[in-house]
Design a protein around this motif. Structure first.
Motif, mmCIF file in Angstrom:
data_model
loop_
_atom_site.group_PDB
_atom_site.id
_atom_site.type_symbol
_atom_site.label_atom_id
_atom_site.label_comp_id
_atom_site.label_asym_id
_atom_site.label_seq_id
_atom_site.Cartn_x
_atom_site.Cartn_y
_atom_site.Cartn_z
ATOM 1 N N VAL A 96 -63.346 54.267 -56.811
ATOM 2 C CA VAL A 96 -63.006 55.579 -56.216
ATOM 3 C C VAL A 96 -63.041 56.669 -57.290
ATOM 4 N N ALA A 154 -62.509 48.186 -54.921
ATOM 5 C CA ALA A 154 -61.278 47.477 -54.546
ATOM 6 C C ALA A 154 -61.274 47.194 -53.044
ATOM 7 N N THR A 162 -52.999 53.172 -60.703
ATOM 8 C CA THR A 162 -53.310 54.457 -60.071
ATOM 9 C C THR A 162 -52.752 54.514 -58.654
HETATM 10 P P1 NAD Z 1 -55.764 48.033 -54.299
HETATM 11 O O1 NAD Z 1 -55.992 47.913 -55.739
HETATM 12 O O2 NAD Z 1 -56.326 46.957 -53.436
HETATM 13 O O3 NAD Z 1 -56.281 49.445 -53.799
HETATM 14 C C1 NAD Z 1 -56.056 49.864 -52.468
HETATM 15 C C2 NAD Z 1 -56.918 51.046 -52.142
HETATM 16 O O4 NAD Z 1 -56.423 52.213 -52.792
HETATM 17 C C3 NAD Z 1 -58.347 50.877 -52.598
HETATM 18 O O5 NAD Z 1 -59.200 51.404 -51.602
HETATM 19 C C4 NAD Z 1 -58.410 51.727 -53.848
HETATM 20 O O6 NAD Z 1 -59.708 52.182 -54.101
HETATM 21 C C5 NAD Z 1 -57.481 52.844 -53.491
HETATM 22 N N1 NAD Z 1 -56.904 53.598 -54.616
HETATM 23 C C6 NAD Z 1 -56.222 53.135 -55.679
HETATM 24 N N2 NAD Z 1 -55.800 54.154 -56.458
HETATM 25 C C7 NAD Z 1 -56.232 55.288 -55.878
HETATM 26 C C8 NAD Z 1 -56.108 56.675 -56.199
HETATM 27 N N3 NAD Z 1 -55.391 57.101 -57.257
HETATM 28 N N4 NAD Z 1 -56.696 57.566 -55.381
HETATM 29 C C9 NAD Z 1 -57.381 57.164 -54.279
HETATM 30 N N5 NAD Z 1 -57.510 55.875 -53.918
HETATM 31 C C10 NAD Z 1 -56.938 54.948 -54.705
HETATM 32 O O7 NAD Z 1 -54.229 48.196 -53.933
HETATM 33 P P2 NAD Z 1 -52.869 47.516 -54.285
HETATM 34 O O8 NAD Z 1 -52.139 47.457 -53.019
HETATM 35 O O9 NAD Z 1 -52.268 48.177 -55.448
HETATM 36 O O10 NAD Z 1 -53.247 46.057 -54.769
HETATM 37 C C11 NAD Z 1 -53.432 44.950 -53.916
HETATM 38 C C12 NAD Z 1 -53.803 43.772 -54.773
HETATM 39 O O11 NAD Z 1 -52.749 43.508 -55.678
HETATM 40 C C13 NAD Z 1 -54.047 42.497 -54.024
HETATM 41 O O12 NAD Z 1 -55.234 41.910 -54.507
HETATM 42 C C14 NAD Z 1 -52.861 41.633 -54.339
HETATM 43 O O13 NAD Z 1 -53.162 40.248 -54.337
HETATM 44 C C15 NAD Z 1 -52.499 42.115 -55.708
HETATM 45 N N6 NAD Z 1 -51.102 41.914 -56.065
HETATM 46 C C16 NAD Z 1 -50.845 41.423 -57.304
HETATM 47 C C17 NAD Z 1 -49.556 41.225 -57.728
HETATM 48 C C18 NAD Z 1 -49.316 40.684 -59.093
HETATM 49 O O14 NAD Z 1 -48.182 40.508 -59.473
HETATM 50 N N7 NAD Z 1 -50.331 40.407 -59.875
HETATM 51 C C19 NAD Z 1 -48.484 41.542 -56.898
HETATM 52 C C20 NAD Z 1 -48.757 42.057 -55.642
HETATM 53 C C21 NAD Z 1 -50.077 42.254 -55.234
#
Ligand code: NAD
Ligand code: ZN
Length: 360
Positions: free
Chosen positions: A46, A69, A142
């Motif tokens: 993005v 993502a 982010t």
């Molecule tokens: P993501 O990384 O999947 O992003 C979600 C959406 O938001 C995407 O379309 C992305 O492009 C968009 N996005 C992100 N930042 C943006 C910004 N500043 N402006 C515009 N759009 C933006 O979202 P998430 O919910 O943070 O992460 C989900 C993932 O995290 C899953 O894969 C899950 O398994 C993992 N997860 C990991 C842990 C861990 O401890 N490692 C814990 C919980 C979830």
């Protein structure tokens, strides 16, 4: 043998503050091994052609790799990135920097580990299977909520399972929290990912694994979530607070566990590719029986922000597909034990889970 008390790593360095992204170049400089050992920036696509991409402090032979993502991280995606980096450079990178949500943060963690550990990433899905320290890796969220910036796991979808690489080497060596970076997130995504944090709090605070360590972080995170989603605060304040809620929520589950919504959301994610944040919301709304107060407050927040969750997700599934989801969910033993105690199987049967999935 498994020690009685977890001795878990914390992020050794963290920067917080709006505009702190501008300091990234200075932070990385002392970590540069030499001019041939680049920093590789894995950045959510993005940000392609945006001002943020231009602010990434590239020097020497550093590289930005933009990654979508759209789908959650996969083991073969990690392996492909590792091969690409190894083939393009003679020396190992000085470090990997993940810039994005949980998806990019987990990819950065996994790539950093697989650059120094041989074989494929699926071999390391599980607990404490990583043998060697990873290369230096930096997490820059982010979007706020997952707690992936503090956790010792990198969740990957593999050929056989959706499971994290849980190890002492998974945790970031540096985190940079700049609340300004979360400005572009859509309202829906802000809600889903923020609710991941809220659900971490509820599942941790009502679980049987609760202890003073987890409670202290969980209560703070819950208080911040309430301010963000129900309070009357400015957008800027709200970005700061959700970023810290995510951090505290992650710290809370580090010493306890998540519960019913996460176990069932893993089933949805494995079978249907439903993403973590929205998957948790889809399940959680139907869990009054387990989390009465938590669900009531969730509904209030959902209403206040005019969020409409999709329906009919499980309406056309076959019996076999339900069985697969139920199998994946019931395999998450520590989550069920935390939620309901040692005798969780008295309450949680395949029929019970099917009846909940059918509502989604
Ligand atoms: P993501 O990384 O999947 O992003 C979600 C959406 O938001 C995407 O379309 C992305 O492009 C968009 N996005 C992100 N930042 C943006 C910004 N500043 N402006 C515009 N759009 C933006 O979202 P998430 O919910 O943070 O992460 C989900 C993932 O995290 C899953 O894969 C899950 O398994 C993992 N997860 C990991 C842990 C861990 O401890 N490692 C814990 C919980 C979830
Ligand atoms: Zn979660």
């Amino acid at each position: 043998k498994k020690p009685e008390f977890k001795n878990f790593p914390m992020v050794p360095r963290v920067v917080f503050g709006k505009g702190s992204f501008n300091q990234l170049g200075d932070i990385l400089m002392p970590k540069r091994k030499h001019s041939e050992a680049p920093f590789i920036f894995l950045v959510d696509d993005v940000f392609e052609n945006t001002e943020l991409a231009q602010r990434v402090p590239l020097i020497f032979n550093d590289q930005i790799i933009f990654i979508s993502a759209e789908e959650e991280p996969k083991t073969d995606q990690v392996d492909a990135l590792v091969s690409k980096i190894k083939s393009e450079y003679q020396d190992l990178p000085s470090g990997i920097v993940g810039i994005g949500g949980g998806t990019l943060l987990d990819l950065a963690k996994a790539v950093a580990i697989l650059l120094t550990n041989k074989g494929g990433s699926s071999e390391y899905q599980g607990w404490d299977l990583v043998q060697k320290p990873s290369i230096f890796h930096v997490g820059i969220p982010t979007i706020s909520g997952t707690g992936a910036e503090v956790s010792r796991t990198a969740v990957l979808l593999g050929p056989e399972k959706k499971l994290g690489i849980n190890s002492d080497y998974t945790t970031f060596g540096q985190v940079l929290l700049d609340p300004d970076l979360t400005q572009g997130v859509s309202k829906e995504q802000w809600f889903y990912t923020g609710m991941d944090c809220y659900i971490h709090c509820i599942e941790s605070l009502t679980g049987t694994y609760l202890n003073a360590f987890s409670q202290s972080y969980g209560e703070k995170a819950l208080e911040l979530c309430k301010e963000v989603y129900l309070g009357d605060i400015s957008e800027e304040d709200s970005r700061d607070k959700l970023m810290m809620a995510s951090w505290h929520g992650g710290m809370s589950i580090a010493y306890s566990q998540v519960g019913v919504a996460h176990a069932m959301s893993y089933g949805l994610g494995y079978l249907l590719g439903v993403k973590h944040g929205i998957g948790n919301c889809l399940v959680f709304q139907h869990l009054e029986e387990f989390y009465p107060e938590g669900v009531a407050l969730f509904n209030k927040m959902k209403e206040k922000h005019g969020i409409k969750l999709p329906t009919g997700i499980c309406s056309n599934l076959s019996e076999r597909e339900f069985e697969t989801m139920i199998f994946v969910a019931m395999n998450m033993v520590p989550l069920w034990e935390n939620a309901l105690g040692k005798n969780w199987r008295d309450t949680i049967t395949p029929e019970k889970l099917e009846s909940i999935y059918r509502k989604i």
